[in-house]
Design a protein around this motif. Sequence first.
Motif, mmCIF file in Angstrom:
data_model
loop_
_atom_site.group_PDB
_atom_site.id
_atom_site.type_symbol
_atom_site.label_atom_id
_atom_site.label_comp_id
_atom_site.label_asym_id
_atom_site.label_seq_id
_atom_site.Cartn_x
_atom_site.Cartn_y
_atom_site.Cartn_z
ATOM 1 N N ALA A 189 -6.316 7.804 -12.477
ATOM 2 C CA ALA A 189 -7.040 7.785 -11.149
ATOM 3 C C ALA A 189 -6.447 6.899 -10.182
ATOM 4 N N ILE A 190 -5.500 5.951 -10.562
ATOM 5 C CA ILE A 190 -4.811 5.209 -9.666
ATOM 6 C C ILE A 190 -3.484 6.156 -9.186
ATOM 7 N N LEU A 191 -3.215 6.914 -10.212
ATOM 8 C CA LEU A 191 -1.731 7.792 -9.784
ATOM 9 C C LEU A 191 -2.331 8.920 -8.977
ATOM 10 N N ASP A 192 -3.637 9.506 -9.296
ATOM 11 C CA ASP A 192 -4.173 10.478 -8.370
ATOM 12 C C ASP A 192 -4.339 10.001 -6.955
ATOM 13 N N GLU A 193 -4.784 8.729 -6.862
ATOM 14 C CA GLU A 193 -5.101 8.432 -5.514
ATOM 15 C C GLU A 193 -3.957 7.999 -4.614
ATOM 16 N N VAL A 194 -2.839 7.598 -5.401
ATOM 17 C CA VAL A 194 -1.844 7.449 -4.468
ATOM 18 C C VAL A 194 -1.122 8.661 -3.936
ATOM 19 N N GLY A 195 -1.270 9.734 -4.964
ATOM 20 C CA GLY A 195 -0.700 11.043 -4.567
ATOM 21 C C GLY A 195 -1.489 11.767 -3.494
ATOM 22 N N ASP A 196 -2.959 11.386 -3.631
ATOM 23 C CA ASP A 196 -3.873 12.026 -2.779
ATOM 24 C C ASP A 196 -3.460 11.098 -1.300
ATOM 25 N N ALA A 197 -3.239 9.750 -1.267
ATOM 26 C CA ALA A 197 -3.032 9.425 0.112
ATOM 27 C C ALA A 197 -1.644 9.614 0.668
ATOM 28 N N LEU A 198 -0.765 9.793 -0.186
ATOM 29 C CA LEU A 198 0.469 10.343 0.367
ATOM 30 C C LEU A 198 0.510 11.769 0.824
ATOM 31 N N ALA A 199 -0.237 12.666 0.166
ATOM 32 C CA ALA A 199 -0.557 13.855 0.760
ATOM 33 C C ALA A 199 -1.281 14.012 2.203
ATOM 34 N N ARG A 200 -2.165 12.971 2.246
ATOM 35 C CA ARG A 200 -2.620 13.055 3.691
ATOM 36 C C ARG A 200 -1.902 12.401 4.639
ATOM 37 N N GLY A 201 -0.703 11.751 4.234
ATOM 38 C CA GLY A 201 0.274 11.224 5.068
ATOM 39 C C GLY A 201 -0.121 9.830 5.428
ATOM 40 N N ASP A 202 -0.764 8.982 4.456
ATOM 41 C CA ASP A 202 -1.046 7.593 4.426
ATOM 42 C C ASP A 202 -0.077 6.931 3.809
ATOM 43 N N ARG A 203 0.299 5.616 3.914
ATOM 44 C CA ARG A 203 1.159 4.664 3.417
ATOM 45 C C ARG A 203 0.450 4.084 2.329
ATOM 46 N N VAL A 204 0.801 3.918 1.214
ATOM 47 C CA VAL A 204 0.373 3.284 0.196
ATOM 48 C C VAL A 204 1.093 1.742 -0.275
ATOM 49 N N GLU A 205 0.470 0.514 -0.189
ATOM 50 C CA GLU A 205 1.123 -0.605 -0.261
ATOM 51 C C GLU A 205 0.581 -1.332 -1.503
ATOM 52 N N LEU A 206 1.235 -1.633 -2.562
ATOM 53 C CA LEU A 206 0.992 -2.182 -3.875
ATOM 54 C C LEU A 206 1.731 -3.857 -3.566
ATOM 55 N N ARG A 207 1.058 -4.710 -3.196
ATOM 56 C CA ARG A 207 1.666 -5.942 -2.724
ATOM 57 C C ARG A 207 2.398 -6.552 -4.141
ATOM 58 N N GLY A 208 3.476 -7.085 -3.835
ATOM 59 C CA GLY A 208 4.549 -7.708 -4.940
ATOM 60 C C GLY A 208 5.115 -6.592 -5.577
ATOM 61 N N PHE A 209 5.092 -5.372 -5.541
ATOM 62 C CA PHE A 209 5.641 -4.026 -6.127
ATOM 63 C C PHE A 209 6.364 -3.231 -5.010
ATOM 64 N N GLY A 210 5.716 -2.706 -4.136
ATOM 65 C CA GLY A 210 6.142 -2.126 -3.121
ATOM 66 C C GLY A 210 5.513 -1.015 -2.230
ATOM 67 N N ALA A 211 5.913 -0.333 -1.596
ATOM 68 C CA ALA A 211 5.112 0.542 -0.765
ATOM 69 C C ALA A 211 5.691 1.744 -0.794
ATOM 70 N N PHE A 212 4.787 2.789 -0.895
ATOM 71 C CA PHE A 212 4.936 4.453 -0.872
ATOM 72 C C PHE A 212 4.740 4.923 0.561
#
Length: 93
Positions: free
Chosen positions: A28-51
């Motif tokens: 679910a987490i990986l799918d949501e990250v992929g969906d957000a990137l497909a929409r052109g959104d930025r995904v930030e995971l504090r302490g880890f990084g940003a996609f």
Amino acid sequence: MIKSELIEKLAAENPHLFHRDIENIVNAILDEVGDALARGDRVELRGFGAFSVKNRPARVGRNPRTGEQVDVGEKYVPQFKAGKEIRERLNGG
């Protein structure tokens, strides 16, 4: 580490959770990250990084075998920028 190894590690650290539930959560987490990137959104995971998504404009390339010019179309590629905490862990800081 591959996804199945991540799931196994999380299952070992959380014996009170079912393996299938951990697998569903990771998916679910990986799918949501992929969906957000497909929409052109930025995904930030504090302490880890940003996609984010980067645009690569169209250009003229060359076929390495023949040297012939080839038109390369515009495309979007995922980009990752490591966060401060993970950079410090990698560099022993």
